[in-house]
Design a protein around this motif. Structure first.
Motif, short mmCIF file in Angstrom:
data_model
loop_
_atom_site.label_atom_id
_atom_site.label_comp_id
_atom_site.label_asym_id
_atom_site.label_seq_id
_atom_site.Cartn_x
_atom_site.Cartn_y
_atom_site.Cartn_z
N ARG A 8 -8.20 -4.94 -7.95
CA ARG A 8 -8.72 -4.09 -9.02
C ARG A 8 -8.34 -4.70 -10.36
O ARG A 8 -7.19 -5.09 -10.59
CB ARG A 8 -8.16 -2.68 -8.89
CG ARG A 8 -8.61 -1.73 -9.99
CD ARG A 8 -8.01 -0.35 -9.78
NE ARG A 8 -8.30 0.54 -10.91
CZ ARG A 8 -7.87 1.79 -10.99
NH1 ARG A 8 -7.10 2.29 -10.00
NH2 ARG A 8 -8.17 2.55 -12.04
N GLU A 52 0.85 -1.19 0.00
CA GLU A 52 0.00 0.00 0.00
C GLU A 52 0.89 1.25 0.00
O GLU A 52 1.87 1.34 0.73
CB GLU A 52 -0.91 -0.02 1.23
CG GLU A 52 -1.90 1.12 1.29
CD GLU A 52 -2.80 1.04 2.51
OE1 GLU A 52 -3.85 1.70 2.53
OE2 GLU A 52 -2.45 0.28 3.45
N ALA A 68 -0.80 2.83 -5.24
CA ALA A 68 -1.68 1.74 -4.83
C ALA A 68 -2.21 1.99 -3.42
O ALA A 68 -1.47 2.35 -2.50
CB ALA A 68 -0.93 0.41 -4.88
N SER A 69 -3.52 1.79 -3.29
CA SER A 69 -4.19 1.89 -1.98
C SER A 69 -4.89 0.58 -1.70
O SER A 69 -4.97 -0.32 -2.56
CB SER A 69 -5.19 3.04 -1.99
OG SER A 69 -6.26 2.76 -2.89
N GLY A 101 -8.93 3.23 -16.88
CA GLY A 101 -8.23 4.00 -15.86
C GLY A 101 -7.23 4.98 -16.41
O GLY A 101 -6.72 5.83 -15.67
N ASP A 108 -7.98 0.14 -1.47
CA ASP A 108 -9.13 -0.01 -2.36
C ASP A 108 -8.73 -0.53 -3.74
O ASP A 108 -9.59 -0.99 -4.51
CB ASP A 108 -9.84 1.34 -2.52
CG ASP A 108 -10.53 1.77 -1.22
OD1 ASP A 108 -10.85 0.87 -0.41
OD2 ASP A 108 -10.74 2.99 -1.03
N ASP A 109 -7.45 -0.46 -4.08
CA ASP A 109 -6.99 -0.98 -5.39
C ASP A 109 -6.72 -2.48 -5.35
O ASP A 109 -6.42 -3.08 -6.39
CB ASP A 109 -5.71 -0.26 -5.82
CG ASP A 109 -5.96 1.19 -6.17
OD1 ASP A 109 -7.04 1.47 -6.74
OD2 ASP A 109 -5.10 2.04 -5.85
N HIS A 110 -6.82 -3.09 -4.17
CA HIS A 110 -6.58 -4.54 -4.09
C HIS A 110 -7.65 -5.28 -4.90
O HIS A 110 -8.84 -5.02 -4.78
CB HIS A 110 -6.60 -4.99 -2.63
CG HIS A 110 -6.38 -6.47 -2.47
ND1 HIS A 110 -5.27 -7.11 -2.97
CD2 HIS A 110 -7.13 -7.44 -1.87
CE1 HIS A 110 -5.33 -8.39 -2.70
NE2 HIS A 110 -6.47 -8.62 -2.02
#
Length: 536
Positions: free
Chosen positions: A370, A326, A363-364, A347, A366-368
């Motif tokens: 994705r 992250e 990357a955060s 994107g 929430d991007d896991h």
């Protein structure tokens, strides 16, 4: 040519075949033959005699070789040999100075030297006229010679050869070709009828010739295949034609770009079809003709269509790196190879069409998981083709206990069945435990439990993974139902049951009394009617 002969059943003795001319004093010359009709090249004995008693001189006039076999006072026996054609014989006698004579006719017969049916065409179109020609060479007497055309054993046509016909003679007849004639054997037969001369019918049969008929529709074969073929793929092409005969004799093949394809042909009834599996090679890239060729007899039917063969590689989508912690940067890139000129990447910021698109992101959590979508487009023969690639990003982050996944306040009725739904997020997946804050009593998650008042309290839920841990307090309240309240509920329910039962009994008794009353009234009416009725 087969020949059938019959031997004479009864020899013909021509006792006298002569024109008798009287001599002096009533003297006559006579001629006697041992047979009236002979095979060509045969020998014949002739007896010449006269009634003259003095100064007799006898002779035989003929064009054939003769030998005197015997003689008597007033007769002579001659033998003629190598008789080749019909002719007249004349016996003459000189009795003194007066001459008299007698004549006879020799008739010869011969079998045809050749009876032959002309070769048939290799194939005959159904519905067209076929002319059969039979060549007859020799045979006599012609007036008694006829020709019969045969299909198998069936007689089709009979015709006399004719007295004045040339030698050899061609006799013809016609047949309307049909599908039923396919594979039939045709022949011709001569019949020399010598029954008027006391002999039989002599037969000569030609060799049989087989006829093959065919029928083709006016339409072309039907081709079934994709209009676009991709290099490196395996495609099926199909061709068929119906309404032809005989389908089993038809040859059907497929060609792509001038190369004959290996195909599997089948026929059923009057339909023939061919199927080929095509491994599309790179050397055929471009516009190529696909042809279906059907051959039957000396005819062919063709169908052709234009195929577009293209190369189109899927786009390449890369995540660099595909798994990050992250807060780290990830480069997402989509690019095409081959004929495609444009790609699109989900994107990515808007921009002009390009064969390569990329962008970078931080990357955060929430991007896991994705999913990134990469699409390439290629235009072939006016059609736009698309190929896609997808890839999932994995982000490593510590445990999360959010309100949406693990609510902080719960209220459960006492005695009900409940499940504590508390989930922790994180990658790797964290381990979750919940226990009472006061005494560490465990409260399992995801398990159905019967709620008791003792379960009320504050619980601490802790999520732990290799990337850290997080805690959250959860308040559980058990709603307790008091005793007097329950008693009042039971009392009300009991009263309602008693009232319902009483009402049911009342309605039942009322209906029973009404039925009894109606029955009594009916009996009374019956008695009145009987009393009013006159005696019999």
């Amino acid at each position: 040519m087969a020949r059938t002969r019959a031997r004479p059943t009864l020899p013909l003795l021509l006792a006298l075949v002569a024109a008798v001319i009287p001599g002096p004093g009533g003297a006559q010359v006579s001629i006697q033959l041992n047979e009236a009709i002979l095979p060509r090249g045969a020998s014949l004995r002739v007896n010449c005699s006269s009634s003259c008693s003095e100064g007799l001189s006898l002779g035989l006039e003929t064009q054939w070789s003769k030998v005197e076999l015997e003689r008597g006072h007033n007769w002579k026996l001659f033998e003629l040999s190598d008789i080749e054609e019909d002719s007249n014989l004349m016996c003459f006698g000189n009795c003194g100075t007066v001459q008299s004579s007698a004549s006879a006719t020799i008739i010869l017969y011969s079998f045809p030297e050749r009876v032959e049916l002309d070769p048939l065409p290799a194939w005959q179109q159904v519905g067209e006229i076929l002319t059969l020609r039979c060549l007859v060479d020799g045979g006599a007497p012609r007036s008694q010679l006829s020709v019969v055309f045969l299909q198998g054993e069936e007689e089709l046509h009979q015709e006399k050869v004719g007295v004045n016909s040339t030698n050899p003679k061609e006799i013809t007849t016609t047949v309307l070709a049909s599908r039923d004639n396919h594979g039939a054997n045709f022949s011709c037969r001569t019949e020399l009828d010598l029954r008027p001369q006391g002999l039989e019918v002599f037969l000569n049969v030609s060799e049989a010739r087989q006829l093959r008929t065919f029928d083709l529709p006016g339409t072309s074969p039907k081709l079934n295949s994709p209009d676009l073929l991709e290099v490196g793929t395996r495609q099926k092409v199909f061709c068929y034609l119906e309404g032809l005969f005989p389908a089993s004799e038809a040859q059907l093949h497929l060609e792509l770009g001038g190369h004959i394809l290996t195909s599997n042909s089948t026929n059923h009834g009057d339909l023939v079809s061919a199927t080929a599996e095509v491994d599309v090679p790179a050397e055929l890239e471009g516009t190529q003709p696909l042809r279906c060729v059907l051959e039957l007899a000396d005819q062919n039917r063709q169908a052709e269509k234009t195929l577009h063969i293209y190369s189109f590689s899927a786009p390449v989508l890369t995540l660099s790196p595909p798994e990050v912690s992250e807060g780290s940067q990830v480069t997402v890139k989509c690019e095409t190879h081959g004929g495609a000129q444009e790609v699109r990447l989900s994107g990515a910021p808007p921009g002009p069409p390009s064969p390569q698109v990329s962008f970078t992101l931080n990357a955060s959590a929430d991007d896991h998981k994705r999913t990134f979508f990469c699409s390439a487009a290629l235009k072939v023969a006016g059609q736009q083709l698309l190929k896609n690639q997808t890839q999932e990003l994995r982000v490593l982050y510590g445990p999360r206990l959010d309100e949406r996944d693990c609510p902080g306040n719960w209220t459960w009725p006492e005695g009900s069945q409940q499940t504590l739904k508390c989930k922790a997020r994180g990658n790797p997946s964290p381990k979750l435990t919940c226990s009472r804050k006061a005494n560490d009593a465990p409260l399992p998650t995801g398990v159905v439990m019967t709620v008791t008042r003792e379960m009320s309290g504050i619980y601490v839920c802790q999520a732990t993974s290799s990337r850290g841990n997080v805690t959250k307090e959860v308040s559980l309240t058990v709603r307790v139902i008091s005793g007097p309240h329950i008693n009042w509920v039971i009392l009300v329910i009991t009263l309602l049951i008693v009232l319902f039962v009483g009402l049911a009994i009342y309605l039942y008794n009322r209906q029973r009394k009404i039925r009894i009353y109606k029955l009594q009234r009916a009996q009374e009416e019956t008695m009145k009617l009987k009393a009013q009725a006159p005696p019999p």
